[in-house]
Motif scaffolding. Structure first.
Motif, mmCIF file in Angstrom:
data_model
loop_
_atom_site.group_PDB
_atom_site.id
_atom_site.type_symbol
_atom_site.label_atom_id
_atom_site.label_comp_id
_atom_site.label_asym_id
_atom_site.label_seq_id
_atom_site.Cartn_x
_atom_site.Cartn_y
_atom_site.Cartn_z
ATOM 1 N N GLU A 262 -4.615 -14.429 2.519
ATOM 2 C CA GLU A 262 -3.875 -13.878 1.381
ATOM 3 C C GLU A 262 -4.498 -12.593 0.823
ATOM 4 O OE1 GLU A 262 -0.924 -15.177 0.273
ATOM 5 O OE2 GLU A 262 -1.131 -16.473 2.022
ATOM 6 N N ALA A 263 -5.619 -12.156 1.399
ATOM 7 C CA ALA A 263 -6.286 -10.950 0.906
ATOM 8 C C ALA A 263 -5.342 -9.748 1.004
ATOM 9 C CB ALA A 263 -7.561 -10.683 1.690
ATOM 10 N N LEU A 264 -5.381 -8.911 0.001
ATOM 11 C CA LEU A 264 -4.537 -7.718 -0.022
ATOM 12 C C LEU A 264 -5.101 -6.640 0.892
ATOM 13 C CD1 LEU A 264 -3.893 -7.450 -3.861
ATOM 14 C CD2 LEU A 264 -2.386 -8.437 -2.110
ATOM 15 N N ALA A 265 -4.232 -5.778 1.357
ATOM 16 C CA ALA A 265 -4.656 -4.605 2.112
ATOM 17 C C ALA A 265 -4.945 -3.476 1.135
ATOM 18 C CB ALA A 265 -3.579 -4.180 3.097
ATOM 19 N N ALA A 266 -5.918 -2.655 1.487
ATOM 20 C CA ALA A 266 -6.235 -1.475 0.691
ATOM 21 C C ALA A 266 -5.777 -0.208 1.398
ATOM 22 C CB ALA A 266 -7.734 -1.415 0.408
ATOM 23 N N GLY A 267 -5.461 -0.324 2.694
ATOM 24 C CA GLY A 267 -5.017 0.829 3.454
ATOM 25 C C GLY A 267 -4.431 0.402 4.793
ATOM 26 N N VAL B 242 0.847 -1.202 0.000
ATOM 27 C CA VAL B 242 0.000 0.000 0.000
ATOM 28 C C VAL B 242 0.879 1.247 0.000
ATOM 29 C CG1 VAL B 242 -1.696 1.351 1.310
ATOM 30 C CG2 VAL B 242 -1.948 -1.144 1.133
ATOM 31 N N MET B 243 1.916 1.248 0.827
ATOM 32 C CA MET B 243 2.775 2.426 0.902
ATOM 33 C C MET B 243 3.403 2.726 -0.447
ATOM 34 S SD MET B 243 5.403 3.829 3.732
ATOM 35 C CE MET B 243 5.296 2.381 4.663
ATOM 36 N N THR B 244 3.876 1.720 -1.134
ATOM 37 C CA THR B 244 4.492 1.913 -2.445
ATOM 38 C C THR B 244 3.504 2.527 -3.435
ATOM 39 O OG1 THR B 244 6.011 0.083 -2.063
ATOM 40 C CG2 THR B 244 5.628 0.715 -4.361
ATOM 41 N N ALA B 245 2.265 2.073 -3.387
ATOM 42 C CA ALA B 245 1.249 2.581 -4.316
ATOM 43 C C ALA B 245 0.777 3.982 -3.934
ATOM 44 C CB ALA B 245 0.053 1.627 -4.353
ATOM 45 N N ALA C 245 -2.334 5.575 4.888
ATOM 46 C CA ALA C 245 -2.357 5.504 3.434
ATOM 47 C C ALA C 245 -3.473 4.599 2.958
ATOM 48 C CB ALA C 245 -1.019 4.979 2.909
ATOM 49 N N VAL C 246 -4.044 4.966 1.823
ATOM 50 C CA VAL C 246 -5.025 4.138 1.124
ATOM 51 C C VAL C 246 -4.523 4.006 -0.311
ATOM 52 C CG1 VAL C 246 -7.410 3.970 0.307
ATOM 53 C CG2 VAL C 246 -6.938 4.841 2.612
ATOM 54 N N ASP C 247 -4.545 2.772 -0.808
ATOM 55 C CA ASP C 247 -4.147 2.518 -2.188
ATOM 56 C C ASP C 247 -4.968 3.425 -3.108
ATOM 57 O OD1 ASP C 247 -4.213 1.364 -4.886
ATOM 58 O OD2 ASP C 247 -3.205 -0.352 -3.999
ATOM 59 N N PRO C 248 -4.348 4.150 -4.026
ATOM 60 C CA PRO C 248 -5.089 5.061 -4.910
ATOM 61 C C PRO C 248 -6.257 4.390 -5.644
ATOM 62 C CG PRO C 248 -2.741 5.430 -5.164
ATOM 63 C CD PRO C 248 -2.898 4.217 -4.275
ATOM 64 N N ALA C 249 -6.128 3.122 -5.971
ATOM 65 C CA ALA C 249 -7.213 2.414 -6.671
ATOM 66 C C ALA C 249 -8.406 2.149 -5.760
ATOM 67 C CB ALA C 249 -6.691 1.084 -7.226
ATOM 68 N N GLN C 250 -8.229 2.335 -4.447
ATOM 69 C CA GLN C 250 -9.301 2.056 -3.483
ATOM 70 C C GLN C 250 -9.821 3.319 -2.786
ATOM 71 O OE1 GLN C 250 -10.593 -0.934 -3.194
ATOM 72 N NE2 GLN C 250 -9.104 -1.867 -4.555
ATOM 73 N N ARG C 251 -9.379 4.485 -3.217
ATOM 74 C CA ARG C 251 -9.794 5.734 -2.566
ATOM 75 C C ARG C 251 -11.238 6.086 -2.909
ATOM 76 N NH1 ARG C 251 -4.086 8.953 -3.475
ATOM 77 N NH2 ARG C 251 -2.969 7.730 -1.921
ATOM 78 N N ARG C 252 -11.798 6.967 -2.086
ATOM 79 C CA ARG C 252 -13.175 7.453 -2.240
ATOM 80 C C ARG C 252 -14.197 6.361 -1.930
ATOM 81 N NH1 ARG C 252 -12.481 12.500 -1.708
ATOM 82 N NH2 ARG C 252 -12.067 13.778 -3.502
ATOM 83 N N ARG C 253 -13.838 5.441 -1.035
ATOM 84 C CA ARG C 253 -14.744 4.366 -0.628
ATOM 85 C C ARG C 253 -14.935 4.324 0.888
ATOM 86 N NH1 ARG C 253 -12.771 -0.563 -4.599
ATOM 87 N NH2 ARG C 253 -12.974 0.641 -6.499
ATOM 88 N N GLY C 254 -14.460 5.353 1.585
ATOM 89 C CA GLY C 254 -14.620 5.406 3.034
ATOM 90 C C GLY C 254 -13.539 4.690 3.824
#
Length: 152
Positions: A53-58, A11-14, A75-84
């Motif tokens: 194995e689920a990925l983190a979004a933030g 997540v940090m890298t993204a 941090a929130v992954d940019p692809a997962q932003r605007r979802r609360g």
């Protein structure tokens, strides 16, 4: 915990723009967590803690000292932003801080960081500025803004 750090680092890298140098290295994260005064939480795309194995979004990383808790990274992954997910992380940060006995929350961010609106929504108020604290792209200097929130 190693799997969690892998998820956090992804997540940090993204999420962090390399122009500002705000991302921490894996070693910095591991060292912080070894101190015992630091805590973290991960959220998946559904807002719950990612399992298996689920990925983190933030994620967030915080440090507790006396009756204060400081948000070190969020941090929130940019692809997962605007979802609360930022709101979910802020609620979890406050809850974990209360569990540790905190009466006050602190954070610092660079001026112009778009997360400022999130922090305001969660009751943080500007309490100080460190002039020219961060280095921006091409060597420019950016103020650091300090925020605080009292816990009920």
């Amino acid at each position: 915990m190693s799997d969690d750090i892998d998820k956090l680092m992804a997540v940090m890298t993204a999420a962090f723009d390399p122009a500002y140098g705000e991302a921490w290295t894996r070693r910095q994260i591991e060292d912080a967590l070894l101190l015992g005064s630091c805590d973290y939480a991960l959220v998946g795309a559904d807002g719950a803690s990612p399992q298996g194995e689920a990925l983190a979004a933030g994620f967030f990383l915080s440090r507790h000292a006396a009756d204060e808790c400081e948000l070190l990274l969020l941090a929130v992954d940019p692809a997962q932003r605007r979802r609360g997910l930022g709101d979910a992380l802020m609620h979890r940060f406050a809850a974990q801080a209360r569990e540790r006995g905190a009466k006050r929350l602190l954070l610092e961010m660079r001026a112009g960081n778009p997360a400022e609106a999130l922090y305001h929504r969660h009751g943080f108020v500007h309490v100080g500025t460190r002039p020219a604290y961060y280095r921006g792209g091409e060597g420019s200097r950016i103020d650091a803004r300090t925020y605080a929130r009292e816990l009920d």
